[in-house]
Design a protein around this motif. Structure first.
Motif, mmCIF file in Angstrom:
data_model
loop_
_atom_site.group_PDB
_atom_site.id
_atom_site.type_symbol
_atom_site.label_atom_id
_atom_site.label_comp_id
_atom_site.label_asym_id
_atom_site.label_seq_id
_atom_site.Cartn_x
_atom_site.Cartn_y
_atom_site.Cartn_z
ATOM 1 N N PRO A 130 -5.038 40.610 -2.595
ATOM 2 C CA PRO A 130 -5.134 39.304 -1.950
ATOM 3 C C PRO A 130 -3.947 38.974 -1.072
ATOM 4 O O PRO A 130 -4.053 38.233 -0.106
ATOM 5 C CB PRO A 130 -5.253 38.331 -3.138
ATOM 6 C CG PRO A 130 -4.699 39.077 -4.305
ATOM 7 C CD PRO A 130 -5.040 40.515 -4.064
ATOM 8 N N GLY A 131 -2.754 39.543 -1.401
ATOM 9 C CA GLY A 131 -1.592 39.270 -0.569
ATOM 10 C C GLY A 131 -1.790 39.765 0.847
ATOM 11 O O GLY A 131 -1.425 39.111 1.818
ATOM 12 N N GLY A 176 -4.704 36.549 7.390
ATOM 13 C CA GLY A 176 -5.080 35.203 7.819
ATOM 14 C C GLY A 176 -3.941 34.484 8.513
ATOM 15 O O GLY A 176 -4.143 33.792 9.517
ATOM 16 N N LEU A 177 -2.720 34.653 7.993
ATOM 17 C CA LEU A 177 -1.563 34.018 8.618
ATOM 18 C C LEU A 177 -1.312 34.579 10.014
ATOM 19 O O LEU A 177 -0.981 33.829 10.948
ATOM 20 C CB LEU A 177 -0.324 34.220 7.735
ATOM 21 C CG LEU A 177 -0.302 33.456 6.409
ATOM 22 C CD1 LEU A 177 0.884 33.896 5.567
ATOM 23 C CD2 LEU A 177 -0.244 31.951 6.649
ATOM 24 N N GLY A 200 -0.484 33.853 15.179
ATOM 25 C CA GLY A 200 -0.220 34.814 16.233
ATOM 26 C C GLY A 200 -0.758 34.386 17.588
ATOM 27 O O GLY A 200 -0.381 34.953 18.612
ATOM 28 N N ASP A 201 -1.649 33.422 17.621
ATOM 29 C CA ASP A 201 -2.261 32.965 18.872
ATOM 30 C C ASP A 201 -1.748 31.563 19.187
ATOM 31 O O ASP A 201 -2.052 30.608 18.465
ATOM 32 C CB ASP A 201 -3.782 32.958 18.722
ATOM 33 C CG ASP A 201 -4.489 32.640 20.039
ATOM 34 O OD1 ASP A 201 -3.818 32.201 20.987
ATOM 35 O OD2 ASP A 201 -5.720 32.827 20.099
ATOM 36 N N PRO A 202 -0.967 31.389 20.264
ATOM 37 C CA PRO A 202 -0.432 30.053 20.583
ATOM 38 C C PRO A 202 -1.510 29.006 20.794
ATOM 39 O O PRO A 202 -1.279 27.823 20.511
ATOM 40 C CB PRO A 202 0.364 30.287 21.875
ATOM 41 C CG PRO A 202 0.667 31.747 21.891
ATOM 42 C CD PRO A 202 -0.491 32.416 21.217
ATOM 43 N N GLY A 260 -12.882 32.569 6.640
ATOM 44 C CA GLY A 260 -12.658 31.849 5.389
ATOM 45 C C GLY A 260 -11.194 31.620 5.121
ATOM 46 O O GLY A 260 -10.747 30.502 4.870
ATOM 47 N N ARG A 261 -10.405 32.704 5.167
ATOM 48 C CA ARG A 261 -8.983 32.560 4.846
ATOM 49 C C ARG A 261 -8.216 31.839 5.952
ATOM 50 O O ARG A 261 -7.290 31.071 5.671
ATOM 51 C CB ARG A 261 -8.375 33.919 4.523
ATOM 52 C CG ARG A 261 -8.139 34.824 5.714
ATOM 53 C CD ARG A 261 -8.017 36.259 5.313
ATOM 54 N NE ARG A 261 -9.338 36.783 4.964
ATOM 55 C CZ ARG A 261 -9.578 38.073 4.805
ATOM 56 N NH1 ARG A 261 -8.600 38.940 4.952
ATOM 57 N NH2 ARG A 261 -10.787 38.494 4.509
ATOM 58 N N VAL A 262 -8.587 32.085 7.230
ATOM 59 C CA VAL A 262 -7.894 31.386 8.314
ATOM 60 C C VAL A 262 -8.228 29.904 8.273
ATOM 61 O O VAL A 262 -7.358 29.048 8.458
ATOM 62 C CB VAL A 262 -8.257 31.998 9.680
ATOM 63 C CG1 VAL A 262 -7.636 31.188 10.807
ATOM 64 C CG2 VAL A 262 -7.781 33.437 9.760
ATOM 65 N N GLY A 263 -9.517 29.584 8.027
ATOM 66 C CA GLY A 263 -9.884 28.182 7.911
ATOM 67 C C GLY A 263 -9.174 27.498 6.765
ATOM 68 O O GLY A 263 -8.680 26.367 6.893
ATOM 69 N N ALA A 264 -9.099 28.183 5.613
ATOM 70 C CA ALA A 264 -8.417 27.586 4.461
ATOM 71 C C ALA A 264 -6.918 27.483 4.694
ATOM 72 O O ALA A 264 -6.283 26.500 4.299
ATOM 73 C CB ALA A 264 -8.705 28.414 3.211
ATOM 74 N N THR A 265 -6.334 28.503 5.333
ATOM 75 C CA THR A 265 -4.905 28.440 5.626
ATOM 76 C C THR A 265 -4.597 27.302 6.592
ATOM 77 O O THR A 265 -3.596 26.591 6.441
ATOM 78 C CB THR A 265 -4.419 29.775 6.213
ATOM 79 O OG1 THR A 265 -4.706 30.830 5.293
ATOM 80 C CG2 THR A 265 -2.922 29.732 6.471
ATOM 81 N N SER A 266 -5.473 27.112 7.583
ATOM 82 C CA SER A 266 -5.269 25.987 8.492
ATOM 83 C C SER A 266 -5.406 24.659 7.756
ATOM 84 O O SER A 266 -4.738 23.678 8.095
ATOM 85 C CB SER A 266 -6.257 26.049 9.661
ATOM 86 O OG SER A 266 -7.588 25.829 9.231
#
Length: 426
Positions: free
Chosen positions: A204-205, A211-212, A217-219, A342-348
């Motif tokens: 998971p790490g 996701g981070l 990474g995209d401005p 999923g992970r990018v949405g949750a991280t955001s």
């Protein structure tokens, strides 16, 4: 597309009504039990604290069938909310915080699931519009839910509000079952060779790091998400100040918070309906910056000890916060690969809502410097964030072409067999 858009709007209506009514009633309930505005304001902390764990929960969303996860999360939430019927005395007030914590966990899971499923249910060019409609519907429930919740609480106590809040997740679960998704969209696991995002499924790490990277990474994604995080986080700083202004400054009952929530809902409806057009014309970074500036104006209006000014401040806060939020969410949805959504949405979600968990207790502590202190601080910082974002907008790339061609009306897929797998949600 119309069917899915309608269902997503209904989901936002139901969840917005239940969540707003429950959160407002919980704050009034704790205030009645403890007599402390600061302690009552901390009820919001339980709703937002789980966002700090959103990257890990988002990785879970990417590893499990998404639609079943969302359905079972709502079903379990309904059961948990009903436990509030057991609260009768101040000794049992801790259960209110526990249920709100479960509500916060369910929000993170369902929000990540919706972020991941939306691009599989709607054409990319319509995401901004539908996100605006959904937000208008959800926030617009503040026109109805606060008054209904406060009225029910004043007339019959908290139990009718609890029953309403328990019924709404059942309705949203039913809506999720009716969505038409592209085949395989409910289950993000790859069907051909390869591993999700290059990270092992048992690591998971690595999934969280992927996701981070996709988020920061995209401005064009990073800037609107960070600006939204600033505005939304600072809204937590204002909770105690607004409550203290109403109760101690204007000497009005706490139930009058319902009128402020209704005013904020009105602003949210207007901003949500305009968000899609604004995003098309100027892009998410500028929309987020303008939203932060409008929220700053709302904070300054709240700081005036005058009831009409409090109402105007709530309208402005509704406009500004929704613009900032929709800008961040749409940037994530339009620039993130499907298997990372999923992970990018949750991280955001963590980035945008996590600061609220810190800001709420800070706002309560800031009351020692006066009722206006948290409001003026939030307004100043939000205006500063908007200014910095606008000065950097030229260095931010324009929104990219949607990552996938517009799909036709998706066909109903066969549901994965593992319907009962995500049973620990919430």
């Amino acid at each position: 597309m119309r069917r899915n858009a309608t269902l997503f709007v209904l989901i936002s209506l139901f969840s917005g009504f239940g969540s707003t009514a429950l959160t407002l009633a919980a704050g009034i309930w704790v205030l009645d039990l403890t007599g402390s505005p600061g302690v009552a304001a901390l009820t919001g902390l339980c709703v937002y604290a789980p966002t700090l764990g959103a990257p890990w929960l988002g990785a879970l969303v990417d590893r499990l069938p998404r639609r079943p996860l969302m359905i079972w999360t709502d079903l379990l939430l309904a059961a948990v909310v009903l436990t509030l019927l057991a609260v009768d005395t101040p000794r049992e007030a801790g259960l209110i915080y526990a249920v709100l914590l479960a509500r916060g966990l369910s929000y993170v899971l369902v929000d990540a699931g919706e972020t991941a499923i939306l691009p599989s249910a709607l054409p990319p060019s319509r995401l901004g519009d539908v996100n605006g409609w959904r937000t208008s519907a959800q926030e617009g429930m503040k026109l109805v839910a606060p008054l209904a919740g406060a009225a029910l609480y004043a007339l019959a106590g908290p139990r009718p509000v609890i029953l309403l809040a328990a019924a709404t997740p059942l309705l949203t679960a039913a809506c999720y079952t009716l969505l038409k998704l592209r085949p395989g969209a409910s289950d993000p696991r790859p069907t051909s060779g390869g591993v999700v995002s290059g990270a092992g499924r048992g690591a998971p790490g690595g999934e969280i790091r992927a996701g981070l990277r996709a988020l920061f990474g995209d401005p064009a994604v990073r800037l609107p998400v960070l600006v939204a995080a600033g505005a939304i986080g600072l809204s937590g700083l204002t909770n105690a100040g607004v409550l203290a202004q109403v109760v101690q400054g204007l000497h009005r009952p706490a139930t009058h918070l319902g009128f402020l929530s209704t005013a904020q809902g009105a602003g949210s409806i207007v901003s949500g309906l305009l968000a899609g057009r604004l995003l098309t014309r100027v892009g998410p970074p500028v929309v987020a910056a303008v939203g932060s500036a409008v929220f700053a104006a709302g904070c300054l209006a709240w700081s005036l000890p005058w009831w009409p000014s409090m109402l105007v401040g709530s309208v402005l806060a509704g406009v500004g916060l929704v613009w900032a939020l929709i800008a961040g969410v749409t940037a994530v949805q339009t620039r993130t690969p499907d298997h990372l959504l999923g992970r990018v949405g949750a991280t955001s979600t963590t980035v945008m809502f996590g600061p609220v968990a810190i800001a709420i207790p800070l706002g309560s502590a800031t009351l020692h410097f006066g009722r206006q202190a948290p409001l003026l601080t939030a307004g100043t910082l939000a205006l500063l964030a908007a200014t910095v974002a606008l000065t950097r907008r030229r260095a931010t790339p324009k929104p990219a072409t949607p990552k996938a061609a517009e799909p036709s009306e998706p066909a109903e897929p066969s549901e994965p067999a593992a319907l009962g797998r995500p049973g620990r949600a919430g």
